[in-house]
Motif scaffolding. Structure first.
Motif, short mmCIF file in Angstrom:
data_model
loop_
_atom_site.label_atom_id
_atom_site.label_comp_id
_atom_site.label_asym_id
_atom_site.label_seq_id
_atom_site.Cartn_x
_atom_site.Cartn_y
_atom_site.Cartn_z
N LEU A 268 0.78 -1.11 0.04
CA LEU A 268 0.21 0.09 -0.13
C LEU A 268 1.01 1.39 0.06
O LEU A 268 1.92 1.43 0.65
CB LEU A 268 -0.90 0.06 1.21
N VAL A 269 0.60 2.35 -0.67
CA VAL A 269 1.28 3.45 -0.98
C VAL A 269 0.45 4.81 -0.64
O VAL A 269 -0.67 4.97 -1.31
CB VAL A 269 1.89 3.59 -2.27
N ASP A 270 0.83 5.34 0.40
CA ASP A 270 0.20 6.57 0.67
C ASP A 270 0.27 7.83 -0.17
O ASP A 270 1.30 7.81 -0.94
CB ASP A 270 0.80 7.14 2.23
N GLY A 271 -0.83 8.84 0.09
CA GLY A 271 -0.72 10.02 -0.81
C GLY A 271 0.00 11.13 0.19
O GLY A 271 0.64 10.81 1.18
N ALA A 272 -0.06 12.42 -0.17
CA ALA A 272 0.73 13.59 0.36
C ALA A 272 0.39 13.69 1.91
O ALA A 272 -0.69 13.27 2.53
CB ALA A 272 0.12 14.84 -0.19
N MET A 273 1.34 13.89 2.52
CA MET A 273 1.44 14.29 4.01
C MET A 273 1.17 12.89 4.82
O MET A 273 1.02 12.99 5.86
CB MET A 273 0.87 15.48 4.29
N CYS A 274 0.86 11.78 4.17
CA CYS A 274 0.56 10.67 4.93
C CYS A 274 1.64 9.73 5.42
O CYS A 274 2.49 9.60 4.23
CB CYS A 274 -0.73 9.67 4.22
N TYR A 275 1.57 8.66 6.12
CA TYR A 275 2.31 7.79 6.71
C TYR A 275 1.96 6.60 7.33
O TYR A 275 0.59 6.69 7.54
CB TYR A 275 3.89 8.33 7.12
N GLY B 95 -2.72 8.28 8.07
CA GLY B 95 -3.18 7.90 6.87
C GLY B 95 -4.30 6.77 6.87
O GLY B 95 -4.39 6.15 7.71
N PRO B 96 -4.82 6.60 5.43
CA PRO B 96 -5.57 5.33 5.30
C PRO B 96 -5.11 3.95 5.26
O PRO B 96 -5.95 2.90 5.58
CB PRO B 96 -6.03 5.79 4.02
N CYS B 97 -3.71 3.71 5.21
CA CYS B 97 -3.11 2.53 4.74
C CYS B 97 -3.21 1.55 6.18
O CYS B 97 -3.35 0.45 5.84
CB CYS B 97 -1.59 2.72 4.38
N LYS B 98 -3.07 1.88 7.25
CA LYS B 98 -2.85 1.24 8.38
C LYS B 98 -4.32 0.47 8.59
O LYS B 98 -4.41 -0.80 8.76
CB LYS B 98 -2.64 1.79 9.72
N PHE C 228 0.98 -7.55 -5.36
CA PHE C 228 0.19 -6.46 -6.00
C PHE C 228 0.42 -5.14 -5.18
O PHE C 228 0.93 -4.88 -4.00
CB PHE C 228 -1.34 -6.94 -5.32
N VAL C 229 0.18 -4.12 -5.94
CA VAL C 229 0.29 -2.74 -5.18
C VAL C 229 -0.95 -1.76 -5.54
O VAL C 229 -1.57 -2.00 -6.60
CB VAL C 229 1.66 -2.06 -6.07
#
Length: 262
Positions: free
Chosen positions: A26-33, A37-40, A90-91
């Motif tokens: 999973l790859v985050d967008g701006a200012m997320c980590y 952000g949504p990935c966790k 997968f990405v």
């Protein structure tokens, strides 16, 4: 638990792993980590089907920030995480993370299949109707020691949020502090997004199956962006997620991913 991999330029990239099954990055967008952000949350949702890897993009969280920056270094960072995942993954990328995934695939980063959600190829940034150099505007604020103003410019002039958003963000002090801490990475995402225009020739080089998604509540320019990406990527699958905004819900996107990532 935090794990680390090393990118091609020696930068340490921090990542987490959860679940079991085929590898999914999973790859985050701006200012997320990882912790913002949504990935966790999505990683936890998908952990019963996939071994999910999510990471701190360079300059964020526990990852390094070797300079000078270029989008190619972030392609290499993603490649390093995929390699840590066994080299066959997968990405999925959110927002400008979707732009990163698409461009990385076009540059030959190996992926089993890829998906993007609302990669914001929405056209040039305008202020009061006039086009502006978004990177220059961000750097002007950052160089002046005003990361808060860079966040304001991003939220209002780049993303199109309401004029009162900066005031509202300041009322959420812990959140705004986290945003200011990574504001210096905003030019990175802006570079990745190629002037916010679909890089048609570049994306036409993608040779892996691609899923391009957009929310049903997206603005017209975001709907057009998703269509432009789907048209540019050979054989891409295009999906509209009813009722979803840019902050897509896990329960809305997860079934699309499970169906596509087979």
């Amino acid at each position: 638990m935090t794990e680390f991999t090393t990118s091609a330029d020696g930068t340490r990239i921090a990542y987490s792993v959860t679940g079991s099954g085929p590898a999914l990055v999973l790859v985050d967008g701006a200012m997320c980590y990882r912790e913002f952000g949504p990935c966790k949350s999505l990683a936890e949702t998908l952990a019963d089907r996939y071994t999910v890897y999510y990471y701190d993009r360079r300059g964020r969280g526990e990852s390094g920030n070797t300079l000078p920056y270029s989008p190619e270094r972030e392609f290499e960072d993603l490649a390093a995480v995929i390699d840590a995942a066994g080299g066959d993954a997968f990405v999925l990328g959110f927002s400008s993370g979707g732009g990163l995934v698409l461009r990385a695939a076009a540059h030959g980063v190996p992926m089993r299949k890829l998906a993007s959600y609302e990669a914001p190829f929405i056209g040039e940034v305008r202020v009061k109707g006039q086009p502006v150099d978004a990177i220059a505007e961000l750097n002007k604020r950052l160089d002046a020691g005003r990361p808060d103003k860079a966040v304001d410019f991003f939220m209002v002039d780049m993303v199109g949020g309401p004029a009162f958003m900066p005031l509202m963000m300041r009322l959420m002090r812990p959140v705004f502090a986290q945003l200011k801490a990574v504001a210096f990475t905003l030019p990175y995402d802006t570079e990745i997004m190629t002037g916010f225009r679909v890089p048609v020739d570049e994306l036409s080089r993608i040779r892996v199956p691609a899923l391009v998604m957009v929310g049903g509540k997206a603005k017209p320019n975001m709907v057009a962006a998703a269509q432009g990406v789907a048209d540019a990527v050979p054989g891409a699958t295009h999906r509209l997620l009813p009722g979803q905004t840019h902050q897509v819900k896990d329960e809305a996107i997860a079934p699309e991913l499970v169906e596509f990532f087979r």
